[in-house]
Design a protein around this motif. Structure first.
Motif, PDB file in Angstrom:
ATOM      1  N   UNK A   1     -10.929 -20.150 -14.009  1.00 45.96           N
ATOM      2  CA  UNK A   1     -12.167 -20.717 -14.558  1.00 45.96           C
ATOM      3  C   UNK A   1     -12.012 -22.220 -14.778  1.00 45.96           C
ATOM      4  N   UNK A   2     -10.895 -22.615 -15.361  1.00 50.93           N
ATOM      5  CA  UNK A   2     -10.670 -24.028 -15.664  1.00 50.93           C
ATOM      6  C   UNK A   2     -10.507 -24.867 -14.400  1.00 50.93           C
ATOM      7  N   UNK A   3      -9.939 -24.271 -13.363  1.00 45.81           N
ATOM      8  CA  UNK A   3      -9.763 -25.007 -12.108  1.00 45.81           C
ATOM      9  C   UNK A   3     -11.113 -25.442 -11.533  1.00 45.81           C
ATOM     10  N   UNK A   4     -12.070 -24.515 -11.502  1.00 43.30           N
ATOM     11  CA  UNK A   4     -13.401 -24.864 -10.996  1.00 43.30           C
ATOM     12  C   UNK A   4     -14.126 -25.790 -11.962  1.00 43.30           C
TER      13      UNK A   4
ATOM     14  N   UNK B   1     -23.320 -28.693 -19.870  1.00 43.78           N
ATOM     15  CA  UNK B   1     -22.013 -28.938 -19.290  1.00 43.78           C
ATOM     16  C   UNK B   1     -20.935 -28.001 -19.813  1.00 43.78           C
ATOM     17  N   UNK B   2     -21.222 -27.212 -20.849  1.00 44.57           N
ATOM     18  CA  UNK B   2     -20.204 -26.356 -21.453  1.00 44.57           C
ATOM     19  C   UNK B   2     -20.407 -24.897 -21.076  1.00 44.57           C
ATOM     20  N   UNK B   3     -19.323 -24.263 -20.666  1.00 41.70           N
ATOM     21  CA  UNK B   3     -19.325 -22.836 -20.335  1.00 41.70           C
ATOM     22  C   UNK B   3     -18.433 -22.124 -21.344  1.00 41.70           C
ATOM     23  N   UNK B   4     -18.925 -21.020 -21.885  1.00 43.34           N
ATOM     24  CA  UNK B   4     -18.137 -20.224 -22.809  1.00 43.34           C
ATOM     25  C   UNK B   4     -17.434 -19.105 -22.069  1.00 43.34           C
ATOM     26  N   UNK B   5     -16.124 -18.970 -22.273  1.00 42.19           N
ATOM     27  CA  UNK B   5     -15.335 -17.899 -21.680  1.00 42.19           C
ATOM     28  C   UNK B   5     -14.812 -17.004 -22.794  1.00 42.19           C
ATOM     29  N   UNK B   6     -15.158 -15.719 -22.741  1.00 41.96           N
ATOM     30  CA  UNK B   6     -14.695 -14.754 -23.738  1.00 41.96           C
ATOM     31  C   UNK B   6     -13.698 -13.820 -23.067  1.00 41.96           C
ATOM     32  N   UNK B   7     -12.502 -13.747 -23.615  1.00 42.37           N
ATOM     33  CA  UNK B   7     -11.469 -12.844 -23.094  1.00 42.37           C
ATOM     34  C   UNK B   7     -11.067 -11.881 -24.204  1.00 42.37           C
TER      35      UNK B   7
ATOM     36  N   UNK C   1     -24.259 -23.572 -21.831  1.00 41.95           N
ATOM     37  CA  UNK C   1     -25.144 -23.333 -20.700  1.00 41.95           C
ATOM     38  C   UNK C   1     -24.878 -22.033 -19.975  1.00 41.95           C
ATOM     39  N   UNK C   2     -23.658 -21.482 -20.131  1.00 45.33           N
ATOM     40  CA  UNK C   2     -23.290 -20.264 -19.420  1.00 45.33           C
ATOM     41  C   UNK C   2     -22.207 -19.541 -20.212  1.00 45.33           C
TER      42      UNK C   2
ATOM     43  N   UNK D   1     -16.952 -28.456 -19.118  1.00 44.12           N
ATOM     44  CA  UNK D   1     -16.073 -28.128 -20.232  1.00 44.12           C
ATOM     45  C   UNK D   1     -16.107 -26.618 -20.457  1.00 44.12           C
ATOM     46  N   UNK D   2     -14.948 -26.034 -20.734  1.00 45.05           N
ATOM     47  CA  UNK D   2     -14.871 -24.595 -21.000  1.00 45.05           C
ATOM     48  C   UNK D   2     -14.406 -24.370 -22.434  1.00 45.05           C
ATOM     49  N   UNK D   3     -15.155 -23.575 -23.154  1.00 45.68           N
ATOM     50  CA  UNK D   3     -14.782 -23.184 -24.513  1.00 45.68           C
ATOM     51  C   UNK D   3     -14.298 -21.736 -24.470  1.00 45.68           C
ATOM     52  N   UNK D   4     -13.033 -21.508 -24.801  1.00 42.74           N
ATOM     53  CA  UNK D   4     -12.432 -20.178 -24.694  1.00 42.74           C
ATOM     54  C   UNK D   4     -12.357 -19.527 -26.073  1.00 42.74           C
TER      55      UNK D   4
END
Length: 343
Positions: free
Chosen positions: A87-90, A66-72, A123-124, A97-100
């Protein structure tokens, strides 16, 4: 003493919605096999009930994590803030859950964050931000992401050409051509480009588009001066000071992102230089405040929020045999900061 009610289970949601347990699970996880209308109905029932998915149980059952990692590169940069918003909207729609995390604008930082997210068994991973012109650097990043994909993880990248993964590609070269063509049509020939770090593909692509515009117009590009400074407001300030010293005859400045352009506007105002009567200034990206600065900023609009949405949709979609590539398109937004060349 009042006993707290037990939390609702997935079977409770399925019963209330009148669907099978499998359909309820697919609807809440965003998996294939359920119509859009039914999935939305089941999610609505779950929301009304106050159902909270058990992420640990989902992973034990073999479902998508359920968790997606976002790297900026840097979350304070409005470009990445707007991507993260998409990303958070979708993610919200799909109960993810998004981990930034941020790389501090270095490839070493990206590798560190990718490894940290893998250790946390997300997961992604969505990797946002320009790739690097150094092929070896990109190979190291691709190897790390490739190992993650081989273990079942999903990957989408934003603004990377070489990495083998689903990708959203901002229209950088075409946007560079469009903004330079706009200034050429206004009569500008002596142009300074505030170009950001030289090792970024985004910079080389946008620069290439600017040079394309001069070639298409049959004009020599030797009157274009390129100054590499950080992709920040301070980079715009120092780059403009250098431009005024080195190129006093310049009539236009193209900053390769809006934050630098805003710094350039400030540097010119401090010196009493009129915009656009004396010097035209343009940016790139069309961040939210670009319309509100004084004068309002002419820029290339890149749909940053939609870019984030597309990347998130890619990692949640069914796997395909070949990586998907999506171009974003661009739009020239003409405001008050550009005008005809002074006579």
């Amino acid at each position: 003493m009042t006993k707290e009610a037990a939390p609702f289970r997935l079977i409770d949601v399925a019963t209330r919605a009148g669907v099978s347990l499998a359909t309820a699970s697919r609807s809440l996880s965003g998996s294939d096999g359920v119509s859009k209308e039914r999935a939305e109905y089941v999610r609505g029932v779950a929301l009304q009930m106050g159902y909270v998915a058990n992420a640990h149980a989902r992973s034990l059952a073999g479902g998508a994590a359920s968790t997606v990692g976002l790297i900026v590169h840097e979350i304070a940069d409005p470009y990445f803030t707007e991507i993260a918003s998409g990303v958070l909207r979708i993610a919200t729609r799909q109960s993810r859950t998004v981990q930034i995390s941020q790389s501090q604008r270095t490839p070493e930082g990206e590798l560190l964050q990718i490894r940290a997210l893998r250790a946390q068994r997300v997961g992604a991973i969505i990797l946002a931000g320009s790739g690097y012109t150094d092929a070896q650097t990109e190979k190291q990043l691709e190897a790390e992401l490739g190992a993650f994909q081989a273990s079942g993880g999903r990957v989408a990248v934003i603004g990377r050409h070489q990495i083998t993964a689903d990708a959203v590609l901002p229209d950088n070269r075409a946007g560079g051509l469009t903004i330079a063509s706009h200034l050429i049509e206004l009569g500008h020939r002596r142009i300074v480009v505030l170009a950001g770090p030289a090792d970024l593909n985004t910079v080389s692509d946008r620069l290439a588009g600017i040079m394309d515009a001069f070639a298409d117009a049959g004009i020599t590009s030797d009157t274009v001066t390129v100054i590499h400074t950080p992709f920040t407001r301070e980079g715009g300030l120092t780059g403009t000071d250098q431009a005024l010293h080195d190129c006093p005859a310049a009539t236009a400045i193209i900053a390769l992102n809006d934050v630098m352009a805003i710094g350039s506007l400030s540097a010119l105002r401090r010196r009493g230089i009129r915009i656009p009567e004396d010097v035209s200034v343009s940016g790139f990206d069309d961040i939210t405040v670009a319309a509100d600065v004084g004068p309002s900023l002419t820029t290339i609009r890149i749909p940053m929020t939609r870019i984030g949405e597309q990347a998130m949709e890619m990692v949640l979609a069914a796997k395909v045999s070949r990586p998907r590539r999506k171009k974003t398109g661009h739009e020239l937004v003409i405001r008050d900061s550009t005008g005809p060349v002074r006579t």
